[in-house]
Design a protein around this motif. Structure first.
Motif, PDB file in Angstrom:
ATOM      1  N   HIS A  81      88.093  22.995  90.136  1.00 13.71           N
ATOM      2  CA  HIS A  81      89.027  21.904  89.822  1.00 13.71           C
ATOM      3  C   HIS A  81      89.218  20.958  91.015  1.00 13.71           C
ATOM      4  O   HIS A  81      90.338  20.532  91.319  1.00 13.71           O
ATOM      5  N   ILE A  82      88.104  20.634  91.682  1.00 14.34           N
ATOM      6  CA  ILE A  82      88.128  19.704  92.809  1.00 14.34           C
ATOM      7  C   ILE A  82      88.178  18.271  92.273  1.00 14.34           C
ATOM      8  O   ILE A  82      87.492  17.932  91.301  1.00 14.34           O
ATOM      9  N   ARG A  83      88.996  17.430  92.899  1.00 16.77           N
ATOM     10  CA  ARG A  83      89.058  16.015  92.504  1.00 16.77           C
ATOM     11  C   ARG A  83      87.782  15.318  92.965  1.00 16.77           C
ATOM     12  O   ARG A  83      87.495  15.289  94.158  1.00 16.77           O
ATOM     13  N   TYR A  84      87.030  14.774  92.037  1.00 15.79           N
ATOM     14  CA  TYR A  84      85.815  14.056  92.435  1.00 15.79           C
ATOM     15  C   TYR A  84      85.415  13.058  91.371  1.00 15.79           C
ATOM     16  O   TYR A  84      85.806  13.147  90.210  1.00 15.79           O
ATOM     17  N   GLU A  85      84.638  12.090  91.810  1.00 17.08           N
ATOM     18  CA  GLU A  85      83.953  11.183  90.900  1.00 17.08           C
ATOM     19  C   GLU A  85      82.559  10.956  91.464  1.00 17.08           C
ATOM     20  O   GLU A  85      82.356  11.002  92.686  1.00 17.08           O
ATOM     21  N   ALA A  86      81.602  10.761  90.571  1.00 17.70           N
ATOM     22  CA  ALA A  86      80.214  10.624  91.005  1.00 17.70           C
ATOM     23  C   ALA A  86      79.557   9.456  90.277  1.00 17.70           C
ATOM     24  O   ALA A  86      79.784   9.257  89.078  1.00 17.70           O
ATOM     25  N   PHE A  87      78.743   8.719  91.028  1.00 18.47           N
ATOM     26  CA  PHE A  87      78.056   7.558  90.471  1.00 18.47           C
ATOM     27  C   PHE A  87      76.574   7.619  90.816  1.00 18.47           C
ATOM     28  O   PHE A  87      76.203   7.961  91.946  1.00 18.47           O
ATOM     29  N   SER A  88      75.748   7.284  89.845  1.00 19.66           N
ATOM     30  CA  SER A  88      74.314   7.164  90.079  1.00 19.66           C
ATOM     31  C   SER A  88      73.924   5.714  89.783  1.00 19.66           C
ATOM     32  O   SER A  88      74.423   5.119  88.819  1.00 19.66           O
ATOM     33  N   TYR A  89      73.040   5.156  90.610  1.00 19.75           N
ATOM     34  CA  TYR A  89      72.714   3.734  90.528  1.00 19.75           C
ATOM     35  C   TYR A  89      71.275   3.551  90.045  1.00 19.75           C
ATOM     36  O   TYR A  89      70.320   3.946  90.729  1.00 19.75           O
ATOM     37  N   ALA A  90      71.154   2.965  88.877  1.00 19.04           N
ATOM     38  CA  ALA A  90      69.853   2.816  88.226  1.00 19.04           C
ATOM     39  C   ALA A  90      68.885   2.005  89.079  1.00 19.04           C
ATOM     40  O   ALA A  90      69.264   0.990  89.688  1.00 19.04           O
ATOM     41  N   GLY A  91      67.646   2.462  89.120  1.00 22.24           N
ATOM     42  CA  GLY A  91      66.595   1.724  89.808  1.00 22.24           C
ATOM     43  C   GLY A  91      66.620   1.819  91.316  1.00 22.24           C
ATOM     44  O   GLY A  91      65.875   1.098  91.992  1.00 22.24           O
ATOM     45  N   THR A  92      67.469   2.688  91.868  1.00 21.12           N
ATOM     46  CA  THR A  92      67.601   2.758  93.325  1.00 21.12           C
ATOM     47  C   THR A  92      66.839   3.933  93.921  1.00 21.12           C
ATOM     48  O   THR A  92      66.540   4.918  93.250  1.00 21.12           O
ATOM     49  N   GLN A  93      66.564   3.799  95.221  1.00 26.22           N
ATOM     50  CA  GLN A  93      65.907   4.832  96.010  1.00 26.22           C
ATOM     51  C   GLN A  93      66.921   5.442  96.983  1.00 26.22           C
ATOM     52  O   GLN A  93      67.938   4.832  97.318  1.00 26.22           O
ATOM     53  N   HIS A  94      66.622   6.635  97.457  1.00 25.16           N
ATOM     54  CA  HIS A  94      67.395   7.240  98.542  1.00 25.16           C
ATOM     55  C   HIS A  94      67.488   6.221  99.689  1.00 25.16           C
ATOM     56  O   HIS A  94      66.509   5.612 100.068  1.00 25.16           O
TER      57      HIS A  94
END
Length: 295
Positions: A251-264
């Motif tokens: 139950h850790i507070r978090y949000e995550a985003f992934s960005y289309a078309g991007t590289q590391h």
């Protein structure tokens, strides 16, 4: 040299370059294996040089910006490599205490890009501190190959303790409030997750394409997390499902985003892997997150 876009390189070359940056592919191997993808006048060597950072592009905020006061600060890391150094940036006309933000570099030490990120953070009204893991071996050498070679030779446990010591230095400053956050990239992203599990007083952590901690370590996290991932980043993304499961289970507070078309490395504006739209959106989210949890 004009900045190229990641889309101008074959995906296989981008994958080879990621291995080169993270020391799983040698320079010689990169050149030999990338040669088959050379087209026109773009040789394997030219591709390597084009993909490597150009720090002339790094200064979104000038080193001499009168709105900021900057300096290099020496500090001790008794559980790490002992003598450490970092880059401090703060608003020049600040009155009273401000929240603090630790800025953690990639696997090449405190280079101009990370110093610029620290200045960007400071302009938003924070005391920003960026420790240099390479301080014990002379600091960032100005050469990327040498920097990652030196970084790879560091004792990993001591290196982690050096980052903890950097966070504790920031916390101990009399001009910093009790609200401390951290943002980091690649290696620094992993450090964000590590510090969140090690420091119960940390308020917010923002890892960019960073690996998570173990399920047991996740249990100790008190900070709120905001995570940014590149769509094409097999090495980091492969570990995300297990980390997400541990975060959810605890139950850790978090949000995550992934960005289309991007590289590391999409936030690093000194290389072709930089994606302006994704970088700006991720940074806007980062600043909003800090405003929420550090004020």
């Amino acid at each position: 040299m004009a900045r190229k876009r990641a889309s101008e390189f074959p995906p296989e070359v981008l994958e080879l370059f990621d291995g080169y940056v993270h020391n799983t592919v040698s320079r010689r191997d990169f050149l030999e294996r990338a040669a088959k993808y050379a087209i026109g006048g773009l040789t394997a060597l030219a591709m390597l040089e084009s993909l490597s950072p150009n720090y002339a592009w790094a200064d979104q905020v000038s080193k001499t910006d009168p709105r900021l006061a900057t300096e290099y600060v020496d500090f001790r890391s008794p559980k790490g490599t002992d003598k450490m150094r970092g880059y401090l940036a703060r608003p020049a006309k600040a009155k009273g205490k401000l929240p603090g933000v630790l800025v953690i570099h990639e696997n090449r030490g405190l280079n101009p890009y990370i110093e610029d990120v620290a200045r960007r953070v400071a302009l938003e009204g924070y005391i920003a501190f960026a420790p240099d893991a390479l301080a014990s071996v002379g600091g960032y050498p100005g050469d990327e190959d040498k920097a990652k070679e030196l970084f790879a030779k560091l004792d990993a446990n001591k290196r982690s303790e050096d980052m903890v010591a950097g966070a504790e230095l920031l916390k101990a400053r009399k001009d910093v409030t009790a609200k401390i956050g951290v943002v980091g990239f690649c290696y620094g992203g992993g450090v964000c997750n590590l510090l969140a599990s090690r420091l119960p007083w940390l308020a917010a952590a923002v890892p960019f394409y960073g690996t998570g901690v173990t399920a047991d370590e996740t249990k100790a996290i008190k900070a709120a997390l905001q995570m940014h991932f590149a769509e094409t980043d097999e090495r980091v993304n492969a570990a995300w499902p297990d980390y997400k499961a541990a975060l959810d289970a605890n139950h850790i507070r978090y949000e995550a985003f992934s960005y289309a078309g991007t590289q590391h490395g999409f936030h690093n504006d000194t290389t072709p892997r930089y994606d302006e739209a994704a970088a700006k959106l991720a940074w806007t989210r980062t600043l909003a997150f800090f405003k929420k949890y550090l004020h």
